[in-house]
Write an enzyme that holds these catalytic residues in place. Structure first.
Site, PDB file in Angstrom:
ATOM      1  N   ARG A  42       0.849  -1.196   0.000  1.00 34.63           N
ATOM      2  CA  ARG A  42       0.000   0.000   0.000  1.00 34.63           C
ATOM      3  C   ARG A  42       0.881   1.242   0.000  1.00 34.63           C
ATOM      4  NH1 ARG A  42      -4.759   1.410   4.361  1.00 34.63           N
ATOM      5  NH2 ARG A  42      -3.076   1.039   5.866  1.00 34.63           N
TER       6      ARG A  42
ATOM      7  N   ASP B 181      -3.882   3.485  14.207  1.00 35.88           N
ATOM      8  CA  ASP B 181      -3.049   3.992  13.129  1.00 35.88           C
ATOM      9  C   ASP B 181      -3.545   5.383  12.771  1.00 35.88           C
ATOM     10  OD1 ASP B 181      -5.334   3.655  11.574  1.00 35.88           O
ATOM     11  OD2 ASP B 181      -4.482   2.104  10.286  1.00 35.88           O
TER      12      ASP B 181
END
Length: 536
Positions: free
Chosen positions: A161, A445
């Site tokens: 990603r 996150d």
């Protein structure tokens, strides 16, 4: 090195990553895509401003022909992506990489984005570790002498990603301006690893984050074509799964699949960023668009059910995988009773996703792989996916996607305090280079921190009231910030003061920054001597 491109910092391993061939490809990608990226970022700001001014998102009339055409399909599943029933995510940190490769998951999302603090050292280290993982040479010895090696007979398929289109890589300048962070992460992975992945019977596979329109997907598809031509790789070798994690993308799911159809490997229900996007888009709208405590925002909320079911329908109608959202729980040996309860909740979440037709789902910890797999095994059996289950019973419904009024739960004083605490603690760790942080048994996150600070901003702006009767005011939140900062143990080298300043900037000021990571990067991680040329 071409004198148009300049590297402004140095980190260990940089010479191995920023080779002349790599920089040549990055420069070519910049010249190919940067003008369109700037224009797409301008269009983003225009759409966001319209939503903030009261516009209602809709399915696009100009792309109705794509949605109505029942004949087109995406490319068939690529090698190694046929069965994706459990995917584990995490930063490309050396020990976590080895743990992910040993986890038993079918896919490892190697993350350069929300679980990676974009310090220059981390950017370079991620690329080094990714090369070693793909080469099969990765190993790690901890400071206490514990050795980590890849021992699994079958390791997960690797999907990388990169960072989103909105982010710049401020340590690589072209003609004096920062490069696209997306193209840096993507280009370095391609130039160093594509051939090895193809030789191993896989390919360079990606997760694409933060996409807000099918036009952004179109740019990615054009970048894929150009890169494959530059590297003499057959077109269609690259495959990409798009995270549907913005409200605008939720209205363009089939169009996004269409734009990427020769390179598409599906869509993912990026639940945490999606919630962040909902709050950001409707932050001025008043009570009908104010959500309860973050802890109350489950996937059973009607607007989230509409989002996930419409995603499965869009994917399976077009032959694409539908991947479920993140289970962020972190098991703890210190609290087995709480762990048992949480594992039951994870199992229930994955049972619902498998029952709804998803082909797989995400976990953030190796200890959750078996729990998630058991739920998908029970539905899939020996079948690799559920593509044949087209969910014709689901009707695309734009109103259901934005109806927040039926969301159960309250705003509580404890919920406000928890948001402030989690955001500050995460930002402090992020400024020190940690992008994935366990806080109160959840893996936080950037996406979950964005929810926390955005809810606080919105609650202050609309003068929301807690169930206890207290108005969420700026002064009260300031007191909470002071209390939490004073109660936080200080350590040598901590960045708590900067984290408090960053939280104040992105949660307590009258203007709303689109991403805390932009302010954090510009102020603390990689400031430039000149202002950034373009906005997010």
């Amino acid at each position: 090195m071409d004198d148009r491109i300049r590297i402004t910092e140095h980190a260990p391993g940089q010479e191995r990553v920023l080779t002349p061939h790599a920089l040549e490809l990055l420069l070519s990608l910049h010249d190919f895509a940067e003008a369109r990226r700037r224009e797409l970022r301008r269009l983003r700001r225009t759409r966001r401003a319209a939503l903030a001014d009261g516009a209602t998102p809709t399915f696009l009339p100009e792309t109705r022909h794509i949605r109505d055409d029942a004949t087109w399909q995406v490319a068939p599943p690529a090698p190694g992506l046929e069965d994706r029933r459990v995917e584990i995510t995490g930063p490309i940190e050396r020990k976590m990489t080895i743990n992910a490769l040993n986890s038993g998951a079918r896919v490892w999302l190697a993350d350069c984005e929300d679980s990676c603090s974009p310090t220059w050292e981390n950017v370079i280290k991620s690329q080094v570790n990714l090369q070693d993982a793909i080469a099969g040479t990765i190993a790690y010895t901890s400071p206490d002498g514990r050795e980590y090696r890849v021992t699994a007979e079958r390791t997960p398929t690797i999907v990388v990603r990169p960072r989103g289109w909105h982010l710049d890589e401020r340590r690589i300048l072209v003609d004096g301006e920062p490069m696209s962070a997306s193209l840096v992460d993507f280009g370095l992975h391609m130039v160093h690893n594509a051939d090895a992945l193809i030789a191993a019977g896989r390919g360079p596979y990606l997760y694409l984050p933060k996409i807000e329109s099918h036009l952004e997907a179109r740019l990615w598809n054009d970048v894929f074509r150009a890169t494959q031509d530059m590297l003499l790789i057959p077109r269609g070798t690259i495959r990409a799964t798009v995270l549907i994690e913005t409200i605008s993308a939720a209205f363009e799911m089939e169009e996004i699949l269409y734009e990427l159809r020769e390179h598409s490997s599906g869509l993912n229900a990026g639940r945490w960023d999606y919630l962040f996007s909902i709050i950001r888009a409707f932050r001025f709208r008043g009570d009908d668009f104010v959500l309860p405590d973050r802890a109350a925002l489950t996937m059973t909320a009607p607007f989230m059910r509409a989002y996930t079911e419409q995603l499965v329908r869009a994917c399976h109608r077009r032959g694409a995988h539908a991947i479920g959202g993140m289970s962020a729980f972190v098991p703890s040996a210190k609290d087995p009773a709480a762990t048992e309860v949480a594992l039951a909740q994870v199992a229930q979440d994955k049972r619902r996703e498998a029952g709804d037709g998803f082909d797989g789902s995400w976990v953030a910890h190796p200890g959750l792989v078996a729990v998630a797999q058991a739920e998908f095994d029970a539905v899939l059996g020996e079948q690799p996916h559920q593509l044949a289950r087209t969910r014709d019973d689901v009707v695309p419904d734009g109103a259901a996607l934005i109806d927040l009024t039926t969301t159960p739960g309250d705003i509580t004083e404890a919920g406000v305090r928890l948001n402030v605490e989690v955001a500050i603690r995460y930002m402090e760790a992020w400024l020190r280079g940690q992008g994935a942080v366990a806080i109160h048994s959840l893996m936080e996150d950037a996406a979950t921190a964005e929810i926390s600070r955005s809810q606080v901003w919105q609650w202050i702006h609309v003068e929301a009231r807690t169930v206890e009767g207290r108005t969420v005011s700026r002064d009260w939140v300031k007191r909470l910030v002071r209390e939490i900062a004073e109660a936080t143990p200080r350590t040598e080298g901590d960045r708590l003061d900067e984290a408090v300043a960053l939280f104040t900037e992105v949660a307590l000021r009258p203007t709303y920054p689109a991403f805390f990571t932009l302010a954090g990067t510009e102020r603390y991680l990689s400031p430039l001597t000149q202002p950034q040329a373009i906005a997010a």
